[in-house]
Scaffold this motif. Structure first.
Motif, PDB file in Angstrom:
ATOM      1  N   HIS A  19       0.829  -1.199   0.000  1.00  0.00           N
ATOM      2  CA  HIS A  19       0.000   0.000   0.000  1.00  0.00           C
ATOM      3  C   HIS A  19       0.869   1.257   0.000  1.00  0.00           C
ATOM      4  CE1 HIS A  19       1.174  -0.207   4.163  1.00  0.00           C
ATOM      5  NE2 HIS A  19       0.537  -1.369   4.307  1.00  0.00           N
ATOM      6  N   ALA A  20       0.220   2.422   0.202  1.00  0.00           N
ATOM      7  CA  ALA A  20       0.937   3.697   0.108  1.00  0.00           C
ATOM      8  C   ALA A  20       2.039   3.827   1.152  1.00  0.00           C
ATOM      9  CB  ALA A  20      -0.052   4.853   0.235  1.00  0.00           C
ATOM     10  N   ASP A  21       1.831   3.299   2.357  1.00  0.00           N
ATOM     11  CA  ASP A  21       2.876   3.361   3.376  1.00  0.00           C
ATOM     12  C   ASP A  21       4.076   2.522   2.962  1.00  0.00           C
ATOM     13  OD1 ASP A  21       1.539   4.285   6.431  1.00  0.00           O
ATOM     14  OD2 ASP A  21       0.278   4.064   4.671  1.00  0.00           O
ATOM     15  N   ASP A  22       3.829   1.351   2.400  1.00  0.00           N
ATOM     16  CA  ASP A  22       4.927   0.512   1.923  1.00  0.00           C
ATOM     17  C   ASP A  22       5.730   1.228   0.832  1.00  0.00           C
ATOM     18  OD1 ASP A  22       4.303  -1.742   3.541  1.00  0.00           O
ATOM     19  OD2 ASP A  22       2.753  -2.339   2.124  1.00  0.00           O
ATOM     20  N   GLN A  23       5.015   1.917  -0.061  1.00  0.00           N
ATOM     21  CA  GLN A  23       5.697   2.634  -1.137  1.00  0.00           C
ATOM     22  C   GLN A  23       6.558   3.769  -0.580  1.00  0.00           C
ATOM     23  OE1 GLN A  23       6.507   1.849  -3.966  1.00  0.00           O
ATOM     24  NE2 GLN A  23       5.440   2.930  -5.624  1.00  0.00           N
ATOM     25  N   ALA A  24       6.017   4.500   0.394  1.00  0.00           N
ATOM     26  CA  ALA A  24       6.779   5.590   1.010  1.00  0.00           C
ATOM     27  C   ALA A  24       8.016   5.046   1.731  1.00  0.00           C
ATOM     28  CB  ALA A  24       5.894   6.360   1.985  1.00  0.00           C
ATOM     29  N   GLU A  25       7.855   3.949   2.464  1.00  0.00           N
ATOM     30  CA  GLU A  25       8.988   3.344   3.166  1.00  0.00           C
ATOM     31  C   GLU A  25      10.057   2.882   2.180  1.00  0.00           C
ATOM     32  OE1 GLU A  25       7.234   0.195   5.355  1.00  0.00           O
ATOM     33  OE2 GLU A  25       6.047   1.518   6.640  1.00  0.00           O
ATOM     34  N   LEU A  33      10.712   4.119  -0.794  1.00  0.00           N
ATOM     35  CA  LEU A  33      11.423   5.278  -1.324  1.00  0.00           C
ATOM     36  C   LEU A  33      12.406   5.837  -0.300  1.00  0.00           C
ATOM     37  CD1 LEU A  33      11.959   7.367  -3.475  1.00  0.00           C
ATOM     38  CD2 LEU A  33       9.908   8.594  -2.748  1.00  0.00           C
ATOM     39  N   LEU A  34      11.988   5.951   0.958  1.00  0.00           N
ATOM     40  CA  LEU A  34      12.896   6.448   1.998  1.00  0.00           C
ATOM     41  C   LEU A  34      14.076   5.501   2.197  1.00  0.00           C
ATOM     42  CD1 LEU A  34      10.281   7.706   4.633  1.00  0.00           C
ATOM     43  CD2 LEU A  34      11.726   9.103   3.133  1.00  0.00           C
ATOM     44  N   LEU A  35      13.826   4.204   2.107  1.00  0.00           N
ATOM     45  CA  LEU A  35      14.909   3.226   2.221  1.00  0.00           C
ATOM     46  C   LEU A  35      15.896   3.391   1.071  1.00  0.00           C
ATOM     47  CD1 LEU A  35      16.028   0.749   3.718  1.00  0.00           C
ATOM     48  CD2 LEU A  35      14.552  -0.679   2.292  1.00  0.00           C
ATOM     49  N   ALA A  36      15.374   3.604  -0.148  1.00  0.00           N
ATOM     50  CA  ALA A  36      16.244   3.799  -1.309  1.00  0.00           C
ATOM     51  C   ALA A  36      17.085   5.058  -1.149  1.00  0.00           C
ATOM     52  CB  ALA A  36      15.394   3.881  -2.578  1.00  0.00           C
ATOM     53  N   LEU A  37      16.481   6.126  -0.643  1.00  0.00           N
ATOM     54  CA  LEU A  37      17.229   7.367  -0.417  1.00  0.00           C
ATOM     55  C   LEU A  37      18.342   7.159   0.608  1.00  0.00           C
ATOM     56  CD1 LEU A  37      14.300   9.944  -0.310  1.00  0.00           C
ATOM     57  CD2 LEU A  37      16.148   9.896  -1.999  1.00  0.00           C
ATOM     58  N   SER A  38      18.064   6.376   1.642  1.00  0.00           N
ATOM     59  CA  SER A  38      19.064   6.145   2.689  1.00  0.00           C
ATOM     60  C   SER A  38      20.258   5.366   2.173  1.00  0.00           C
ATOM     61  CB  SER A  38      18.421   5.398   3.868  1.00  0.00           C
ATOM     62  OG  SER A  38      18.195   4.030   3.554  1.00  0.00           O
ATOM     63  N   ARG A  39      20.067   4.643   1.071  1.00  0.00           N
ATOM     64  CA  ARG A  39      21.138   3.819   0.503  1.00  0.00           C
ATOM     65  C   ARG A  39      21.821   4.485  -0.685  1.00  0.00           C
ATOM     66  NH1 ARG A  39      17.884  -2.018   0.742  1.00  0.00           N
ATOM     67  NH2 ARG A  39      18.203  -2.396   2.972  1.00  0.00           N
ATOM     68  N   GLY A  40      21.407   5.711  -1.005  1.00  0.00           N
ATOM     69  CA  GLY A  40      22.001   6.392  -2.151  1.00  0.00           C
ATOM     70  C   GLY A  40      21.645   5.730  -3.460  1.00  0.00           C
ATOM     71  N   ALA A  41      20.436   5.227  -3.580  1.00  0.00           N
ATOM     72  CA  ALA A  41      20.023   4.483  -4.763  1.00  0.00           C
ATOM     73  C   ALA A  41      19.900   5.388  -5.981  1.00  0.00           C
ATOM     74  CB  ALA A  41      18.681   3.794  -4.502  1.00  0.00           C
ATOM     75  N   ARG A  43      12.671   0.438  11.305  1.00  0.00           N
ATOM     76  CA  ARG A  43      13.081   1.701  11.923  1.00  0.00           C
ATOM     77  C   ARG A  43      12.498   2.888  11.157  1.00  0.00           C
ATOM     78  NH1 ARG A  43      18.025  -1.001  12.142  1.00  0.00           N
ATOM     79  NH2 ARG A  43      18.982   0.340  10.556  1.00  0.00           N
ATOM     80  N   ILE A  44      12.467   2.775   9.843  1.00  0.00           N
ATOM     81  CA  ILE A  44      11.844   3.829   9.038  1.00  0.00           C
ATOM     82  C   ILE A  44      10.370   3.960   9.404  1.00  0.00           C
ATOM     83  CG2 ILE A  44      11.093   4.409   6.687  1.00  0.00           C
ATOM     84  CD1 ILE A  44      13.760   3.260   5.698  1.00  0.00           C
ATOM     85  N   ARG A  45       9.697   2.825   9.563  1.00  0.00           N
ATOM     86  CA  ARG A  45       8.262   2.832   9.894  1.00  0.00           C
ATOM     87  C   ARG A  45       8.032   3.430  11.280  1.00  0.00           C
ATOM     88  NH1 ARG A  45       7.066  -2.614   9.422  1.00  0.00           N
ATOM     89  NH2 ARG A  45       7.008  -2.210   7.167  1.00  0.00           N
ATOM     90  N   ALA A  46       8.895   3.101  12.230  1.00  0.00           N
ATOM     91  CA  ALA A  46       8.673   3.519  13.612  1.00  0.00           C
ATOM     92  C   ALA A  46       9.138   4.943  13.889  1.00  0.00           C
ATOM     93  CB  ALA A  46       9.393   2.550  14.564  1.00  0.00           C
ATOM     94  N   VAL A  47      10.172   5.395  13.187  1.00  0.00           N
ATOM     95  CA  VAL A  47      10.778   6.693  13.519  1.00  0.00           C
ATOM     96  C   VAL A  47      10.545   7.740  12.421  1.00  0.00           C
ATOM     97  CG1 VAL A  47      12.930   7.867  14.108  1.00  0.00           C
ATOM     98  CG2 VAL A  47      12.537   5.519  14.893  1.00  0.00           C
ATOM     99  N   LEU A  48      10.921   7.411  11.180  1.00  0.00           N
ATOM    100  CA  LEU A  48      10.850   8.410  10.113  1.00  0.00           C
ATOM    101  C   LEU A  48       9.421   8.711   9.661  1.00  0.00           C
ATOM    102  CD1 LEU A  48      13.866   7.648   7.745  1.00  0.00           C
ATOM    103  CD2 LEU A  48      13.657   9.329   9.563  1.00  0.00           C
ATOM    104  N   MET A  49       8.602   7.675   9.519  1.00  0.00           N
ATOM    105  CA  MET A  49       7.244   7.911   9.012  1.00  0.00           C
ATOM    106  C   MET A  49       6.447   8.833   9.937  1.00  0.00           C
ATOM    107  SD  MET A  49       6.837   6.300   6.052  1.00  0.00           S
ATOM    108  CE  MET A  49       5.184   5.647   5.797  1.00  0.00           C
ATOM    109  N   PRO A  50       6.471   8.643  11.263  1.00  0.00           N
ATOM    110  CA  PRO A  50       5.771   9.602  12.134  1.00  0.00           C
ATOM    111  C   PRO A  50       6.349  11.015  12.039  1.00  0.00           C
ATOM    112  CG  PRO A  50       6.194   7.551  13.314  1.00  0.00           C
ATOM    113  CD  PRO A  50       6.959   7.475  12.035  1.00  0.00           C
ATOM    114  N   ALA A  51       7.671  11.131  11.849  1.00  0.00           N
ATOM    115  CA  ALA A  51       8.285  12.455  11.730  1.00  0.00           C
ATOM    116  C   ALA A  51       7.824  13.150  10.450  1.00  0.00           C
ATOM    117  CB  ALA A  51       9.807  12.331  11.750  1.00  0.00           C
TER     118      ALA A  51
END
Length: 310
Positions: free
Chosen positions: A115-121, A123-131, A188-196
Motif C-alpha cells: 500500500h501507500a505506506d509501503d511505497q513511502a517506506e 522510497l525512503l529506504l532507497a534514499l538512505s542507501r544512495g540508490a 526503523r523507518i516505519r517507527a521513527v521516520l514515518m511519524p516524523a
C-alpha cells in the motif's frame, strides 16, 4: 474496496491474491472476493522463519473457510545463503511459491497487498542507501517475476484506511511480530521516520508516490536510450563502440546490459572502475577483469563478457 482491484484483475479468469493473513492482504482478499466472488483464490506462503508462521496459516484456513474462499498453501524453505540477506531470500522464495501456486490454480496473475505506506517506506529506504533511479522508482504497479504477472492495486491507499475498513466491518487479521523489530532498517523507518514525516508534512504519502512515478518514468526513458545504444554496440557490447559514447551513456548502457542479460546491478564503485578500464582500453593486450555482483565482467577479444561465479 473493489474499485482498487479493477485495473489489475479485470481481464483475469481466476484472480489469485497473495494472502499472508495480515491486515493489508486481508483487505485486498475481501475486496477481490466481493468483486469476483466465484473467481478468487487465496495463496498463502508459510516461510517457516518464526514460531508465529503456524498461527498465520491456521488463521488463513479459518478465515477462508468462513468466507468460502479457496485457499492454497505452500511451505517453503526461506533460509538465506552465505552473503545473502534474509529479506532477499524470503522474497525470492515467496515469489517463486506464489507463481507456482497461481499457475496450478489456473491464474494468469497475482494481486499483492502493498500500500501507500509501503511505497513511502521503500522510497525512503532507497534514499538512505544512495540508490539510483531504479531504487527511487520504488515498487511498480505491475511487474513480472518467476514467469508470472503481479499487480499492486493498493499503492495509492494508506495503511490506516485499510485497517479502518477492516475494523469497521469486524474482520479479523493477524499482526506479524517481526514488523516491530527495529533491527531491520525498514521497521526503523516505519517507527521513527514515518511519524516524523507525518508531523512535518501531513499527507506526504501521495507526494512520495508521485516522486516514485516520476523516477520510474525517467528510468523507462533511460532504458529506451540504453536499448538504442546497445543496438549500436552489440550484445555483449563491443568495447570500441562503447568508447564512442559519452561516459554517462556508457554507464547507462552497461547497467542495462547487465540487468537484462544477467540480472546484476553493479555497485557504483564497480561501475566506475569498469568505465575507467573501458576508457583505458586502447591496446590489444589490455586486460579487463572486475568483480560485478556474483560474477565478473572481463574483456573477451573486442567485447565485454559477464561470467557468473560457479
Amino acid at each position: 474496496m473493489a474499485r482498487w482491484c479493477d485495473r489489475c484483475a479485470s481481464n483475469l479468469t481466476t484472480v489469485a491474491v497473495a494472502y499472508s493473513a495480515g491486515a493489508d492482504s486481508t483487505a485486498l482478499l475481501l475486496a477481490a472476493h466481493r468483486r469476483w466472488p466465484a473467481r478468487v483464490v487465496a495463496l498463502h506462503v508459510h516461510h517457516g522463519l518464526h514460531a508465529a508462521a503456524d498461527g498465520f496459516e491456521s488463521h488463513a484456513r479459518r478465515f477462508c473457510g468462513l468466507h468460502g474462499i479457496e485457499l492454497r498453501v505452500d511451505r517453503v524453505n526461506a533460509a538465506h545463503d552465505a552473503g545473502q540477506s534474509p529479506e532477499d531470500a524470503a522474497r525470492l522464495a515467496r515469489y517463486a511459491a506464489l507463481a507456482s501456486m497461481a499457475r496450478d490454480a489456473g491464474a494468469d496473475g497475482v494481486l499483492l497487498g502493498q500500500h501507500a505506506d509501503d511505497q513511502a517506506e521503500t522510497l525512503l529506504l532507497a534514499l538512505s542507501r544512495g540508490a539510483g533511479l531504479p531504487g527511487l522508482a520504488s515498487m511498480p504497479e505491475f511487474f513480472e517475476r518467476a514467469g508470472m504477472r503481479f499487480g499492486r492495486p493498493l499503492l495509492d491507499v494508506p495503511a490506516s484506511e485499510l485497517r479502518a475498513w477492516l475494523l469497521a466491518q469486524g474482520h479479523a487479521f493477524v499482526d506479524d511480530p517481526t514488523n516491530t523489530d527495529e533491527r531491520f532498517t525498514r521497521n526503523r523507518i516505519r517507527a521513527v521516520l514515518m511519524p516524523a514525516w507525518d508531523a512535518c508534512f501531513p499527507g506526504f504519502r501521495p507526494m512520495l508516490a508521485r516522486s516514485a512515478r516520476h523516477a520510474a518514468q525517467a528510468q523507462r526513458l533511460l532504458d529506451e536510450l540504453a536499448a538504442f545504444d546497445l543496438a549500436h554496440t552489440g550484445m555483449p557490447p563491443k568495447i570500441a563502440r562503447l568508447q564512442s559514447l559519452s561516459r554517462d551513456r556508457q554507464a547507462n548502457a552497461v547497467r542495462y546490459w547487465l540487468r537484462i542479460s544477467a540480472a546484476v546491478a553493479p555497485a557504483t564503485a564497480q561501475l566506475d572502475e569498469l568505465l575507467d578500464q573501458i576508457s583505458a582500453c586502447t591496446t590489444r593486450g589490455h586486460r579487463i577483469h572486475i568483480k560485478m555482483g556474483p560474477g565478473h565482467v572481463a574483456r573477451e577479444g573486442e567485447h565485454l563478457q559477464y561470467t557468473p561465479t560457479l
